[in-house]
Design an enzyme around this catalytic site. Structure first.
Site, PDB file in Angstrom:
ATOM      1  N   ASP A  31      44.334  44.931  41.378  1.00  0.00           N
ATOM      2  CA  ASP A  31      43.906  43.538  41.382  1.00  0.00           C
ATOM      3  C   ASP A  31      43.381  43.190  42.767  1.00  0.00           C
ATOM      4  OD1 ASP A  31      44.806  43.479  38.814  1.00  0.00           O
ATOM      5  OD2 ASP A  31      46.412  42.022  39.164  1.00  0.00           O
TER       6      ASP A  31
ATOM      7  N   HIS B 220      39.383  38.896  37.089  1.00  0.00           N
ATOM      8  CA  HIS B 220      40.752  38.433  37.331  1.00  0.00           C
ATOM      9  C   HIS B 220      40.740  36.910  37.472  1.00  0.00           C
ATOM     10  CE1 HIS B 220      44.900  38.973  38.184  1.00  0.00           C
ATOM     11  NE2 HIS B 220      44.850  38.915  39.508  1.00  0.00           N
TER      12      HIS B 220
ATOM     13  N   HIS C  20      42.004  32.279  40.439  1.00  0.00           N
ATOM     14  CA  HIS C  20      43.363  32.826  40.491  1.00  0.00           C
ATOM     15  C   HIS C  20      44.408  31.734  40.253  1.00  0.00           C
ATOM     16  CE1 HIS C  20      46.746  35.436  41.754  1.00  0.00           C
ATOM     17  NE2 HIS C  20      45.910  36.431  41.477  1.00  0.00           N
TER      18      HIS C  20
ATOM     19  N   HIS D  83      47.660  46.660  43.737  1.00  0.00           N
ATOM     20  CA  HIS D  83      46.795  45.670  44.390  1.00  0.00           C
ATOM     21  C   HIS D  83      46.027  46.352  45.519  1.00  0.00           C
ATOM     22  CE1 HIS D  83      49.934  43.365  42.359  1.00  0.00           C
ATOM     23  NE2 HIS D  83      49.065  42.364  42.311  1.00  0.00           N
TER      24      HIS D  83
END
Length: 254
Positions: free
Chosen positions: A61, A112, A116, A206
């Site tokens: 991510d 994504h 966020h 990540h």
């Protein structure tokens, strides 16, 4: 009288079982479907995939920074592994060269979201904007259609999955959490992933975790030695004729 009551009880029980069975059958969307969980039908994203072969997917991510991204890309290249990267719109806009670099290295890119945010708190129109705007930025940089979506914080509800599905996205979660965002040591991160790997696992990492880049080579080498191979999530999942159980395990329909 007792026999009649018993007969009625058996009939009601049979009807209840049939009802649960019917409700458990999916109403297909693109990437998710309604399952009967407890007493409430709900939509479930893909957490993992039922596979007979020892294949897994590793994903990253991207929401903040690029400090360790080059090291991750190098480790993936050395191991010949293609990963899936989920990018937030503001990250892709800030680091367009990295979007192109990741794409040109043969990796897969999904959205994504745009901001966020906790998207379960958004309505359908807000969700559509999050998905379409973020995908537009990625698609303009790579020339490739975005098909995968990972909700920020792993937060979702029926409205989010339904809206994403109607727009053509497969909503992706994970069943193997590295917890690299907690700044665990490289060894701890690697062992968490290695010990929790199974056929069809989706690994969550990540790009800017403090020790992620150090852990990646350990994970790749060890799992390969255990007989696992890696593919992007888009090649791991089933695109049609599938079901998803209450745990988010995607399975081919029989």
């Amino acid at each position: 009288m007792i026999r009649v009551l018993k007969l009625k009880t058996l009939i009601l029980t049979a009807l209840a079982v049939m009802l649960v069975t019917v409700l458990s059958v999916s109403v297909y969307f693109t990437g998710a479907y309604a399952v009967y969980y407890g007493n409430t039908p709900r939509l479930v994203p893909i957490y993992s995939v039922e596979r007979e072969d020892k294949v897994v997917s590793i994903s990253f991510d991207c929401a903040w920074g690029t400090d360790y991204t080059d090291e991750i890309l190098k480790a993936l290249k050395v191991s010949g592994v293609r990963a899936t990267w989920f990018m937030v719109e503001f990250w892709a806009e800030k680091y367009p060269d990295y979007v192109k670099k990741i794409d040109s290295a043969g990796h897969e890119i999904g959205t994504h979201s745009s901001t966020h945010s906790y998207m379960s708190k958004q309505n359908a129109e807000e969700i559509k904007l999050e998905l379409t705007q973020s995908s537009k930025v990625i698609e303009e940089l790579t020339g490739k259609k975005v098909e995968l979506f990972r909700p920020p914080y792993g937060d979702y509800d029926d409205e989010l999955i339904k809206t994403a599905s109607e727009l053509g996205y497969y909503t992706i979660q994970w069943d193997n959490d590295s917890l690299d965002w907690k700044d665990l040591s490289a060894t701890d991160i690697a062992m968490r992933v290695i010990n929790n790997a199974k056929n069809g696992s989706i690994i969550l990492m990540h790009n800017n975790g403090l020790h992620t880049a150090e852990a990646v080579p350990i994970i790749l080498e060890t799992l390969k030695n255990k007989g696992y191979s890696f593919v992007p999530i888009g090649e791991l999942i089933y695109r049609e004729n599938y079901t998803i159980d209450g745990t988010g395990r995607q399975k081919p329909s029989t």
